[in-house]
Motif scaffolding. Structure first.
Motif, PDB file in Angstrom:
ATOM      1  N   ARG A 103      31.852 -13.551  -3.499  1.00 51.29           N
ATOM      2  CA  ARG A 103      31.432 -13.714  -4.897  1.00 51.29           C
ATOM      3  C   ARG A 103      30.375 -12.686  -5.287  1.00 51.29           C
ATOM      4  NH1 ARG A 103      32.588 -18.690  -7.258  1.00 51.29           N
ATOM      5  NH2 ARG A 103      34.341 -19.664  -6.175  1.00 51.29           N
ATOM      6  N   GLY A 104      29.749 -12.063  -4.278  1.00 46.93           N
ATOM      7  CA  GLY A 104      28.718 -11.078  -4.559  1.00 46.93           C
ATOM      8  C   GLY A 104      28.594 -10.099  -3.409  1.00 46.93           C
ATOM      9  N   TYR A 105      27.954  -8.964  -3.686  1.00 46.71           N
ATOM     10  CA  TYR A 105      27.810  -7.932  -2.654  1.00 46.71           C
ATOM     11  C   TYR A 105      26.531  -7.151  -2.932  1.00 46.71           C
ATOM     12  CZ  TYR A 105      29.530  -4.574   0.844  1.00 46.71           C
ATOM     13  OH  TYR A 105      29.708  -3.805   1.974  1.00 46.71           O
ATOM     14  N   LEU A 106      25.592  -7.214  -1.988  1.00 40.55           N
ATOM     15  CA  LEU A 106      24.341  -6.475  -2.095  1.00 40.55           C
ATOM     16  C   LEU A 106      24.192  -5.560  -0.877  1.00 40.55           C
ATOM     17  CD1 LEU A 106      21.772  -9.182  -3.295  1.00 40.55           C
ATOM     18  CD2 LEU A 106      22.749  -7.308  -4.636  1.00 40.55           C
ATOM     19  N   VAL A 107      23.644  -4.379  -1.109  1.00 46.48           N
ATOM     20  CA  VAL A 107      23.437  -3.397  -0.043  1.00 46.48           C
ATOM     21  C   VAL A 107      21.950  -3.325   0.279  1.00 46.48           C
ATOM     22  CG1 VAL A 107      23.702  -0.983   0.644  1.00 46.48           C
ATOM     23  CG2 VAL A 107      25.444  -2.065  -0.802  1.00 46.48           C
ATOM     24  N   HIS A 108      21.620  -3.469   1.548  1.00 43.76           N
ATOM     25  CA  HIS A 108      20.221  -3.398   1.960  1.00 43.76           C
ATOM     26  C   HIS A 108      19.580  -2.099   1.466  1.00 43.76           C
ATOM     27  CE1 HIS A 108      19.997  -6.954   4.396  1.00 43.76           C
ATOM     28  NE2 HIS A 108      21.042  -6.603   5.129  1.00 43.76           N
ATOM     29  N   GLY A 109      18.368  -2.222   0.973  1.00 45.54           N
ATOM     30  CA  GLY A 109      17.651  -1.056   0.477  1.00 45.54           C
ATOM     31  C   GLY A 109      17.871  -0.794  -0.994  1.00 45.54           C
ATOM     32  N   GLU A 110      18.806  -1.557  -1.601  1.00 46.58           N
ATOM     33  CA  GLU A 110      19.113  -1.335  -3.011  1.00 46.58           C
ATOM     34  C   GLU A 110      18.775  -2.553  -3.868  1.00 46.58           C
ATOM     35  OE1 GLU A 110      23.099   0.010  -3.558  1.00 46.58           O
ATOM     36  OE2 GLU A 110      22.893   1.725  -2.201  1.00 46.58           O
ATOM     37  N   PHE A 111      17.986  -3.476  -3.309  1.00 45.71           N
ATOM     38  CA  PHE A 111      17.579  -4.640  -4.094  1.00 45.71           C
ATOM     39  C   PHE A 111      16.197  -5.089  -3.625  1.00 45.71           C
ATOM     40  CE2 PHE A 111      19.753  -6.249  -0.363  1.00 45.71           C
ATOM     41  CZ  PHE A 111      18.936  -7.284   0.063  1.00 45.71           C
ATOM     42  N   ASP A 112      15.507  -5.818  -4.496  1.00 47.95           N
ATOM     43  CA  ASP A 112      14.198  -6.364  -4.139  1.00 47.95           C
ATOM     44  C   ASP A 112      14.306  -7.884  -4.041  1.00 47.95           C
ATOM     45  OD1 ASP A 112      14.320  -7.290  -6.740  1.00 47.95           O
ATOM     46  OD2 ASP A 112      12.917  -5.794  -7.532  1.00 47.95           O
ATOM     47  N   PRO A 113      13.246  -8.574  -3.599  1.00 45.37           N
ATOM     48  CA  PRO A 113      13.316 -10.029  -3.448  1.00 45.37           C
ATOM     49  C   PRO A 113      13.737 -10.759  -4.722  1.00 45.37           C
ATOM     50  CG  PRO A 113      11.403  -9.201  -2.286  1.00 45.37           C
ATOM     51  CD  PRO A 113      11.979  -8.035  -3.035  1.00 45.37           C
ATOM     52  N   ALA A 114      13.240 -10.294  -5.864  1.00 46.22           N
ATOM     53  CA  ALA A 114      13.594 -10.964  -7.116  1.00 46.22           C
ATOM     54  C   ALA A 114      15.088 -10.874  -7.390  1.00 46.22           C
ATOM     55  CB  ALA A 114      12.808 -10.346  -8.271  1.00 46.22           C
ATOM     56  N   GLU A 115      15.683  -9.704  -7.115  1.00 49.61           N
ATOM     57  CA  GLU A 115      17.122  -9.566  -7.348  1.00 49.61           C
ATOM     58  C   GLU A 115      17.908 -10.415  -6.360  1.00 49.61           C
ATOM     59  OE1 GLU A 115      20.733  -6.272  -7.659  1.00 49.61           O
ATOM     60  OE2 GLU A 115      18.679  -5.588  -7.305  1.00 49.61           O
TER      61      GLU A 115
END
Length: 225
Positions: A103-115
């Protein structure tokens, strides 16, 4: 597993790196509405935990021992909504994860805790959350699917026009289509559950209606119509 008065949003963290798991736990549990139900270090543990705990969201890494994220995602997705959280930004992997039900995909180093917290809540609510590179891949997948649908529609229309023009029966059209795919008489017979003699008779009728003498001529005329 439940706790008296515990919030509804439970999370399973799946990553082979204990430092990463600890950091994620700290971010998630710093939010009053999220509780980390368990951690898993490989795909096999992840399946067992997801089946047992039924978390609202599972944070799933890809590169893990025993069983990687892609190989277990479809199974895990039967019990929980999956948010992939990995260092891999390969387009083929992203497409595979999305196809398997992420349902989602995040890449380490491209987001912060809030995101991260927002992504967890969006996925928990049945919505999606994609990093820019994953969003680009998803958009490409949609375009490719639309192109395939247009191609199928055009092929259907072309076959209908050709059938009407040449007067082929539905069975003759089936034989002709398989002929265009390069199948032999024997292979066509097997595919359509016919005898080779019946296939040969159909082809003779097709050649007569198309006014051709060979398989090659028939294919060229049919595909160009």
């Amino acid at each position: 597993m439940t706790w008296p008065g515990a919030p509804h949003l439970g999370v399973l963290i799946v990553d082979d790196n204990p430092i990463v798991r600890g950091a994620l736990r700290g971010i998630l549990e710093g939010d009053g509405g999220i509780r980390v139900l368990a951690e898993a270090a490989n795909g096999r543990e992840a399946i067992a935990a997801a089946r047992r705990l039924r978390p609202t969201v599972t944070l799933l890494d890809h590169r893990m021992p025993i069983a990687d994220g892609l190989s277990v995602l479809a199974t895990i997705a039967q019990y929980t909504r999956v948010l992939v959280l990995t260092s891999d930004d390969d387009a083929e992997l992203i497409a595979g994860m999305l196809h398997q039900g992420a349902r989602g995909y995040l890449v380490h180093g491209e987001f912060d805790p809030a995101e991260l917290l927002r992504a967890v809540r969006e996925v928990a609510g049945g919505r999606g959350w994609l990093s820019p590179v994953a969003a680009s891949v998803a958009a490409s997948m949609v375009r490719d699917q639309q192109a395939r649908e247009r191609s199928r529609h055009q092929q259907t229309e072309r076959r209908a026009r050709a059938r009407a023009h040449f007067g082929l029966t539905e069975r003759e059209e089936d034989v002709m289509q398989l002929l265009c795919e390069g199948l032999s008489n024997a292979a066509i017979a097997h595919r359509l559950r016919l005898t080779e003699k019946t296939v040969k008779n159909h082809l003779n009728h097709v050649f007569a209606k198309l006014h051709v003498r060979s398989r090659t001529e028939a294919v060229v005329l049919w595909t160009s119509s």
